[in-house]
Design an enzyme around this catalytic site. Structure first.
Site, PDB file in Angstrom:
ATOM      1  N   PRO A  66       0.715  -1.256   0.059  1.00  0.00           N
ATOM      2  CA  PRO A  66       0.047  -0.084  -0.120  1.00  0.00           C
ATOM      3  C   PRO A  66       0.859   1.283  -0.007  1.00  0.00           C
ATOM      4  CG  PRO A  66      -0.842  -1.651   1.651  1.00  0.00           C
ATOM      5  CD  PRO A  66       0.413  -2.304   0.945  1.00  0.00           C
ATOM      6  N   THR A  96       3.062   2.519  -4.982  1.00  0.00           N
ATOM      7  CA  THR A  96       3.004   3.929  -5.070  1.00  0.00           C
ATOM      8  C   THR A  96       3.438   4.448  -3.529  1.00  0.00           C
ATOM      9  OG1 THR A  96       1.457   4.031  -6.756  1.00  0.00           O
ATOM     10  CG2 THR A  96       1.985   6.167  -5.650  1.00  0.00           C
ATOM     11  N   LYS A 171       4.687   9.293 -10.960  1.00  0.00           N
ATOM     12  CA  LYS A 171       3.347   8.656 -10.508  1.00  0.00           C
ATOM     13  C   LYS A 171       2.579   9.672  -9.754  1.00  0.00           C
ATOM     14  CE  LYS A 171       0.368   5.494  -9.374  1.00  0.00           C
ATOM     15  NZ  LYS A 171      -0.596   5.369 -10.263  1.00  0.00           N
TER      16      LYS A 171
HETATM   17  P1  NAD Z   1      -4.394  -3.185  -1.746  1.00  0.00           P
HETATM   18  O1  NAD Z   1      -4.682  -2.647  -0.285  1.00  0.00           O
HETATM   19  O2  NAD Z   1      -5.527  -3.985  -2.212  1.00  0.00           O
HETATM   20  O3  NAD Z   1      -3.393  -4.466  -1.633  1.00  0.00           O
HETATM   21  C1  NAD Z   1      -2.091  -4.344  -0.964  1.00  0.00           C
HETATM   22  C2  NAD Z   1      -1.578  -5.653  -0.173  1.00  0.00           C
HETATM   23  O4  NAD Z   1      -0.464  -5.709   0.238  1.00  0.00           O
HETATM   24  C3  NAD Z   1      -2.772  -6.184   0.481  1.00  0.00           C
HETATM   25  O5  NAD Z   1      -3.145  -7.409   0.194  1.00  0.00           O
HETATM   26  C4  NAD Z   1      -2.178  -6.288   2.066  1.00  0.00           C
HETATM   27  O6  NAD Z   1      -2.342  -7.382   2.681  1.00  0.00           O
HETATM   28  C5  NAD Z   1      -0.713  -6.477   1.519  1.00  0.00           C
HETATM   29  N1  NAD Z   1       0.325  -5.980   2.448  1.00  0.00           N
HETATM   30  C6  NAD Z   1       0.528  -5.064   3.227  1.00  0.00           C
HETATM   31  N2  NAD Z   1       1.578  -5.238   3.893  1.00  0.00           N
HETATM   32  C7  NAD Z   1       2.125  -6.243   3.646  1.00  0.00           C
HETATM   33  C8  NAD Z   1       3.670  -7.050   4.143  1.00  0.00           C
HETATM   34  N3  NAD Z   1       4.290  -6.474   4.962  1.00  0.00           N
HETATM   35  N4  NAD Z   1       3.841  -8.163   3.616  1.00  0.00           N
HETATM   36  C9  NAD Z   1       3.037  -8.873   2.674  1.00  0.00           C
HETATM   37  N5  NAD Z   1       1.746  -8.253   2.165  1.00  0.00           N
HETATM   38  C10 NAD Z   1       1.175  -7.021   2.604  1.00  0.00           C
HETATM   39  O7  NAD Z   1      -3.605  -2.337  -2.667  1.00  0.00           O
HETATM   40  P2  NAD Z   1      -3.764  -2.056  -4.301  1.00  0.00           P
HETATM   41  O8  NAD Z   1      -5.023  -1.309  -4.882  1.00  0.00           O
HETATM   42  O9  NAD Z   1      -3.197  -3.558  -5.006  1.00  0.00           O
HETATM   43  O10 NAD Z   1      -2.394  -1.201  -4.517  1.00  0.00           O
HETATM   44  C11 NAD Z   1      -1.166  -1.313  -4.178  1.00  0.00           C
HETATM   45  C12 NAD Z   1      -0.229  -0.324  -4.470  1.00  0.00           C
HETATM   46  O11 NAD Z   1      -0.306   0.039  -5.944  1.00  0.00           O
HETATM   47  C13 NAD Z   1      -0.520   1.023  -3.719  1.00  0.00           C
HETATM   48  O12 NAD Z   1       0.557   1.579  -3.594  1.00  0.00           O
HETATM   49  C14 NAD Z   1      -1.422   1.825  -4.754  1.00  0.00           C
HETATM   50  O13 NAD Z   1      -1.405   3.225  -4.437  1.00  0.00           O
HETATM   51  C15 NAD Z   1      -0.846   1.311  -6.067  1.00  0.00           C
HETATM   52  N6  NAD Z   1      -1.943   1.544  -7.205  1.00  0.00           N
HETATM   53  C16 NAD Z   1      -3.128   1.081  -7.054  1.00  0.00           C
HETATM   54  C17 NAD Z   1      -3.996   0.843  -8.262  1.00  0.00           C
HETATM   55  C18 NAD Z   1      -5.484   0.540  -8.424  1.00  0.00           C
HETATM   56  O14 NAD Z   1      -6.239   0.835  -9.190  1.00  0.00           O
HETATM   57  N7  NAD Z   1      -5.797  -0.222  -7.280  1.00  0.00           N
HETATM   58  C19 NAD Z   1      -3.329   1.743  -9.371  1.00  0.00           C
HETATM   59  C20 NAD Z   1      -2.100   2.137  -9.500  1.00  0.00           C
HETATM   60  C21 NAD Z   1      -1.201   1.903  -8.146  1.00  0.00           C
END
Ligand code: NAD
Length: 294
Positions: A66, A96, A171
């Protein structure tokens, strides 16, 4: 076949990892949520019990977490992965996070001869599933070229943004534009519908006119206008409003770094904070539409 550790199997990480698996690579996967690990294990990945377990024997590590604190917690400090990764293991950090935080992680990696790229993405969950993400990459060009075949399994546009942290700067600039477009679109949709227009008709007119933008093309915030977008699924899945709020905060910090003013981004941040106060942080960021509907 390359052995790849994939850490962070959320809305983005899971479909990205799946594309690497489908391409025939050996995947070792870890997330704090066991269900996500089990889902990919059911498709042929090796379920790891911890991040340290996941990187055993891996030639490449991909992380998709995250925010900055999760990434620093994963790699840095006494219990961090940099303490156990073999020098030369290629790390693709796709979350990000703050550019400052990315530079800190780069520095620690370089001290251990671990090639690392900050490689945040754009394209949403649909782009992650389709393997059409845009990667914005900071770090050394030779490391990018080494990683290119892996990036190309997950993305369509692979950009070298510049040196360490530059991917993150690109980004936050992009996401500030996205947030402002989303809010402007939501505001206009609400105004048009309140004045008697059919939402789908209004959306199509604006999409084909000078107000056209990515949210009108791919991610309309009005429920029912587009099939398969979060707005038509109760604002579930997609990109959580709390993550967009994080990115807008990063954009303000980045602006302040060199004394830039970013008033549109500042207003967008305030509006997203209001949305979070309403308890909507876990919903897709297009739920901002509801701020404009009585
Ligand atoms: P999300 O919250 O759905 O997924 C994050 C995952 O990381 C979760 O499953 C969580 O359990 C896991 N996690 C957290 N800490 C952890 C650790 N120490 N070890 C292992 N797993 C851990 O978020 P997302 O939507 O997949 O986004 C991830 C990143 O991508 C973020 O930085 C977000 O800003 C970026 N992003 C998201 C999107 C989108 O459309 N969702 C698009 C572009 C960028």
């Amino acid at each position: 076949m390359t052995t790849i550790a994939f850490i962070g199997l959320g809305n983005m990480g899971l479909p990205m990892a799946r594309n690497l698996l489908r391409a025939g690579h050996a995947l070792r996967v870890f997330d704090l949520l066991e269900a996500s690990v089990a889902e990919l294990a059911g498709e042929g990945a090796t379920a790891a019990k911890s991040a340290h377990d996941a990187v055993q024997g891996a030639e490449i590590v991909v992380s998709m977490l995250p925010a900055s604190r999760h990434v620093e917690g994963l790699y840095l400090g006494e219990s961090g992965l940099f303490g156990s990764l073999q020098p030369g293991t290629l790390v693709l950090e796709c979350s990000t996070i703050a550019p400052e935080s990315a530079r800190k992680v780069h520095q620690a990696a370089a001290e251990r001869n671990i090639p690392l790229l900050d490689a945040p993405v754009s394209g949403g969950t649909a782009g992650a599933a389709a393997g059409t993400l845009t990667f914005m990459i900071g770090g050394k060009v030779e490391h990018l070229e080494q990683a290119r075949p892996i990036f190309e399994l997950m993305g369509k546009n692979i950009f070298h943004a510049g040196p360490d942290g530059a991917g993150q700067v690109a980004k936050v600039c992009n996401n500030q534009v996205l947030a402002v477009q989303m809010i402007a679109t939501a505001e206009a949709m609400a105004m048009g519908v309140a004045n008697g227009l059919d939402p789908a008709t209004l959306a199509e007119i604006m999409r084909q006119s000078s107000g056209g933008n990515w949210t009108l093309e791919k991610y309309n915030p009005w429920p029912g206008v587009m099939a398969n977008v979060p707005a038509s699924k109760g604002y579930s899945g997609g990109f959580m409003a709390e993550l967009m709020t994080k990115d807008l905060g990063l954009a303000q910090e980045t602006a302040q770094h060199f004394g830039n003013s970013a008033p549109m981004g500042a207003l967008a941040l305030q509006l997203y904070r209001m949305l979070l106060k309403q308890g909507k942080g876990k919903q897709d960021f297009s739920v901002i539409q509801q701020l404009f509907i009585d």
